[in-house]
Design an enzyme around this catalytic site. Sequence first.
Site, PDB file in Angstrom:
ATOM      1  CG  HIS A 151      25.712  35.054  17.510  1.00 21.11           C
ATOM      2  ND1 HIS A 151      25.804  34.172  18.570  1.00 21.11           N
ATOM      3  CD2 HIS A 151      24.465  34.854  17.003  1.00 21.11           C
ATOM      4  CE1 HIS A 151      24.681  33.488  18.696  1.00 21.11           C
ATOM      5  NE2 HIS A 151      23.851  33.877  17.744  1.00 21.11           N
ATOM      6  CG  ASP A 183      26.595  29.930  21.887  1.00 17.95           C
ATOM      7  OD1 ASP A 183      26.936  30.254  20.728  1.00 17.95           O
ATOM      8  OD2 ASP A 183      26.960  28.875  22.451  1.00 17.95           O
TER       9      ASP A 183
END
Length: 392
Positions: A363, A367
Amino acid sequence: MLNSNSTGNGDVVDAVVPFMGESISDGTLAKFLKNPGDRVEVDEPIAQIETDKVTIDVASPEAGVIQKFVAKEGDTVEPGTKIAVISKSGEGVAHVAPSEKTPDKAASQPPPPADKSDEDKPKPKVESASALEKPKKATSPPPPPPPPKRSATEPQLPPKERERRVPMTRLRKRVATRLKDSQNTFALLTTFNEVDMTNLMKLRSEYKDAFLEKHGVKLGLMSGFVKAAVSGLQNQPIINAVIDGDDIIYRDYIDISIAVGTPKGLVVPVIRGAEKMNFAEIEKEINTLAKKASNGTISIDEMAGGSFTISNGGVYGSLLSTPIINPPQSAILGMHTIVSRPMVVGGTIVPRPMMYIALTYDHRLIDGREAVFFLRRIKDVVEDPRRLLLDI
């Protein structure tokens, strides 16, 4: 790769550890495949070296008879380390055995008298000296405490009759280290979706015979997911990228690692240039790499690199899981078992073969939007493979 060092009259040669790869400096002598006195042919494996990644054979440089082993199972060895002596004629084998036994006997005889003499007089003197030295040494060095703490954590479990302790293999230790490093380094997040396998399974059923006849390999489901993953990575190139310091490296190639479970541990052979391959080429490559991984003949080069990984836990019956990223990649796709479930299709409830799919991603780089779009692309292509033909 094998060095044969002649000794004496040239009848004797040494079997040494071969070069094991650019990134591997040493290995563990796992086991001997032959015994002293056994006849061996040229290039016949006589021992196996276990490394962090693969198991490598040590082959005989010449045809002959094994005189003796000069290393033990469990030893850490490097390329060039001598592990065995081989006689090309086999004449020296008979002389080696007795010569090795006689020193053992000779060595075993002198100790008793020395022990007896020590028991009578020297022992109390030595004990008193050591007793005086122990308190001095114990107070000065602080390092001794750490080792007992480490070893104490393991033996805390009381020994039981029906338990056995087996050392971890180098491959298992390497896998454990890499997976824990992955959790410690990446911001792991997993997103899920489900795929209706009806059309891909129908495609496979209708063309499996013609596919096998033309290409000489069976049409499996994995090639469909590889092609779908290629399409998804092309649509979302950030998932094929990787963080390097403060930079992002975008790869203009797609090398897909396929996780394969073996008796010795998990290995990930790589399908290189997957974006340029068709279904048949992918199936052939998967079959070749899987066989090599299972029988332990896969090379380090065939596992090096890889920009994205696919793990198919469904072959073992896994319904759902959160796979861990294979460093230094940024994402991994998890496939699972196919289960017939009631689904609403056109307003009607019908049974459909469904599979859960999971994408674990870093992450820090990727995204949720890109991850979801990637899984949606996998779902769309697998549910309607015609999209690949029309590139839509």
